[in-house]
Design a protein around this motif. Structure first.
Motif, mmCIF file in Angstrom:
data_model
loop_
_atom_site.group_PDB
_atom_site.id
_atom_site.type_symbol
_atom_site.label_atom_id
_atom_site.label_comp_id
_atom_site.label_asym_id
_atom_site.label_seq_id
_atom_site.Cartn_x
_atom_site.Cartn_y
_atom_site.Cartn_z
ATOM 1 N N PHE A 247 3.708 38.061 -3.763
ATOM 2 C CA PHE A 247 3.495 36.676 -3.340
ATOM 3 C C PHE A 247 2.793 36.599 -1.986
ATOM 4 C CE2 PHE A 247 6.824 35.930 -6.532
ATOM 5 C CZ PHE A 247 6.238 34.888 -7.241
ATOM 6 N N ASP A 248 2.931 37.606 -1.160
ATOM 7 C CA ASP A 248 2.173 37.618 0.099
ATOM 8 C C ASP A 248 0.672 37.622 -0.194
ATOM 9 O OD1 ASP A 248 4.450 37.626 1.638
ATOM 10 O OD2 ASP A 248 4.523 39.809 1.834
ATOM 11 N N ARG A 249 0.294 38.354 -1.218
ATOM 12 C CA ARG A 249 -1.118 38.409 -1.611
ATOM 13 C C ARG A 249 -1.561 37.067 -2.211
ATOM 14 N NH1 ARG A 249 -3.714 43.278 -5.327
ATOM 15 N NH2 ARG A 249 -5.914 42.633 -5.160
ATOM 16 N N VAL A 250 -0.657 36.433 -2.981
ATOM 17 C CA VAL A 250 -0.968 35.106 -3.540
ATOM 18 C C VAL A 250 -1.226 34.106 -2.419
ATOM 19 C CG1 VAL A 250 -0.040 33.166 -4.851
ATOM 20 C CG2 VAL A 250 0.334 35.497 -5.668
ATOM 21 N N ALA A 252 -1.993 34.723 0.712
ATOM 22 C CA ALA A 252 -3.183 35.101 1.475
ATOM 23 C C ALA A 252 -4.445 34.624 0.754
ATOM 24 C CB ALA A 252 -3.218 36.614 1.676
ATOM 25 N N THR A 253 -4.444 34.730 -0.575
ATOM 26 C CA THR A 253 -5.583 34.232 -1.367
ATOM 27 C C THR A 253 -5.730 32.729 -1.191
ATOM 28 O OG1 THR A 253 -5.254 35.979 -3.015
ATOM 29 C CG2 THR A 253 -6.556 34.067 -3.687
ATOM 30 N N ALA A 254 -4.597 32.008 -1.245
ATOM 31 C CA ALA A 254 -4.627 30.555 -1.055
ATOM 32 C C ALA A 254 -5.150 30.180 0.315
ATOM 33 C CB ALA A 254 -3.228 29.975 -1.294
ATOM 34 N N ASP A 255 -4.679 30.884 1.343
ATOM 35 C CA ASP A 255 -5.126 30.599 2.726
ATOM 36 C C ASP A 255 -6.626 30.839 2.859
ATOM 37 O OD1 ASP A 255 -2.575 29.921 3.474
ATOM 38 O OD2 ASP A 255 -2.093 31.885 4.317
ATOM 39 N N ARG A 256 -7.134 31.924 2.268
ATOM 40 C CA ARG A 256 -8.555 32.231 2.378
ATOM 41 C C ARG A 256 -9.403 31.156 1.708
ATOM 42 N NH1 ARG A 256 -8.382 36.575 -0.028
ATOM 43 N NH2 ARG A 256 -9.389 36.064 -2.014
ATOM 44 N N LEU A 257 -8.959 30.715 0.498
ATOM 45 C CA LEU A 257 -9.702 29.681 -0.215
ATOM 46 C C LEU A 257 -9.659 28.362 0.549
ATOM 47 C CD1 LEU A 257 -8.535 30.459 -3.863
ATOM 48 C CD2 LEU A 257 -10.840 30.746 -2.958
ATOM 49 N N ALA A 258 -8.493 28.024 1.093
ATOM 50 C CA ALA A 258 -8.369 26.777 1.859
ATOM 51 C C ALA A 258 -9.292 26.789 3.077
ATOM 52 C CB ALA A 258 -6.912 26.560 2.279
ATOM 53 N N GLU A 259 -9.354 27.941 3.744
ATOM 54 C CA GLU A 259 -10.221 28.061 4.924
ATOM 55 C C GLU A 259 -11.687 27.885 4.540
ATOM 56 O OE1 GLU A 259 -11.188 31.298 8.501
ATOM 57 O OE2 GLU A 259 -9.523 31.613 7.103
ATOM 58 N N GLU A 260 -12.068 28.454 3.405
ATOM 59 C CA GLU A 260 -13.459 28.317 2.959
ATOM 60 C C GLU A 260 -13.779 26.867 2.591
ATOM 61 O OE1 GLU A 260 -14.158 30.984 -0.246
ATOM 62 O OE2 GLU A 260 -13.679 32.793 0.915
ATOM 63 N N LEU A 261 -12.855 26.228 1.881
ATOM 64 C CA LEU A 261 -13.103 24.852 1.444
ATOM 65 C C LEU A 261 -13.125 23.878 2.621
ATOM 66 C CD1 LEU A 261 -10.793 24.819 -1.713
ATOM 67 C CD2 LEU A 261 -13.282 24.677 -1.697
ATOM 68 N N LEU A 262 -12.173 24.038 3.536
ATOM 69 C CA LEU A 262 -12.094 23.112 4.667
ATOM 70 C C LEU A 262 -13.150 23.418 5.717
ATOM 71 C CD1 LEU A 262 -8.202 22.978 5.048
ATOM 72 C CD2 LEU A 262 -9.700 21.258 4.024
ATOM 73 N N GLY A 263 -13.591 24.693 5.762
ATOM 74 C CA GLY A 263 -14.605 25.052 6.742
ATOM 75 C C GLY A 263 -15.982 24.613 6.332
#
Length: 263
Positions: A247-250, A252-263
């Protein structure tokens, strides 16, 4: 699983399967298959019951829906709009759709507390036969024409029909209260939608109306039971899977996608 229509350019795959410990899951194959046995059938039964209940409710409405009833409902809507929705002089308002309730494994539920948090003044529409839709539609159209944004809340079992209407900028809500799902909070005003139907039609069809409501309620109860069984199976499946998911990897994947979308 949803397939991208233009992968890479417009959409892309997110593979959460990489977060499984496949080495640990392979020996559990038989247990995983057994946990899911009958799961799709539960939902098929639930949906069949809900469709049947909706058909019965449509049949009951047909006994009472008349041009006279529609005229009364539209006249009442016009009176409410003239009192509550003064024209702003701006652009027409917009509508967003939000489900306030659902038919789920816990039964027929409605988050009336959400409406209470958004709207201090609440019109309660007492409606035993699902007749309030034309009234709510007219209120929504009139409020938007006057310049107010509205939140349209469909009936979860019949999404083409409206159950509730919120106008947050006016702190105004129109909530349907039924015998199956009554609204027990404070009412600014109460409207007896049932009383607007032709009394002779109600008397003439009383036995059929009572029987139809009983059957529709039983079908809905059967659907709820089927969904509860499906949830039990899904919970057993999750209990097997969860120890073998990173779940840490899950996250981390969510955080990376959120950063890309919001950035």
């Amino acid at each position: 699983m949803v397939e991208p229509t233009c992968p890479g350019a417009l959409e892309r795959y997110v593979n959460l399967g990489a977060c499984y410990d496949t080495a640990a899951l392979k020996p559990m194959r038989q247990a995983l298959v057994q946990a899911m046995e009958g799961y799709p059938a539960c939902y098929r039964r639930a949906y069949r019951c809900l469709r049947a209940a909706s058909e019965i409710r449509a049949d009951l409405r047909a006994l009472l829906e008349t041009p006279q009833l529609e005229e009364r409902l539209l006249r009442r809507a016009k009176g409410i709009l003239s009192r509550e929705c003064k024209k702003t002089g701006g652009q027409p308002g917009k509508a967003v759709q939000r489900f306030l309730g659902a038919v789920c494994c816990r039964g027929v539920v409605c988050h009336f507390d959400t409406a209470e948090a958004l709207c201090q003044r609440r019109y309660v529409l007492c409606d035993s036969y699902g007749l309030a839709h034309p009234l709510l539609s007219a209120l929504a159209a009139g409020a938007m024409a006057a310049g107010y944004d509205v939140t349209v809340c469909p009936d979860p079992a019949q999404p083409d029909r409206m159950s509730h209407l919120l106008i947050p900028s006016l702190s105004l809500a129109f909530l349907t209260s039924t015998p199956e799902l009554p609204y027990e909070g404070h009412a600014y005003r109460r409207l007896r939608v049932d009383a607007m139907a032709d009394p002779q039609a109600v008397r003439r069809s009383r036995a059929r109306l009572r029987f139809g409501r009983k059957i529709a309620a039983a079908l809905t109860e059967e659907a709820v039971e089927a969904m509860a069984q499906a949830k039990e199976k899904h919970d057993r499946l999750e209990a097997l899977y969860n120890p073998h998911v990173d779940f840490d990897r899950v996250l981390a994947t969510a955080d990376r996608l959120a950063e890309e979308l919001l950035g």
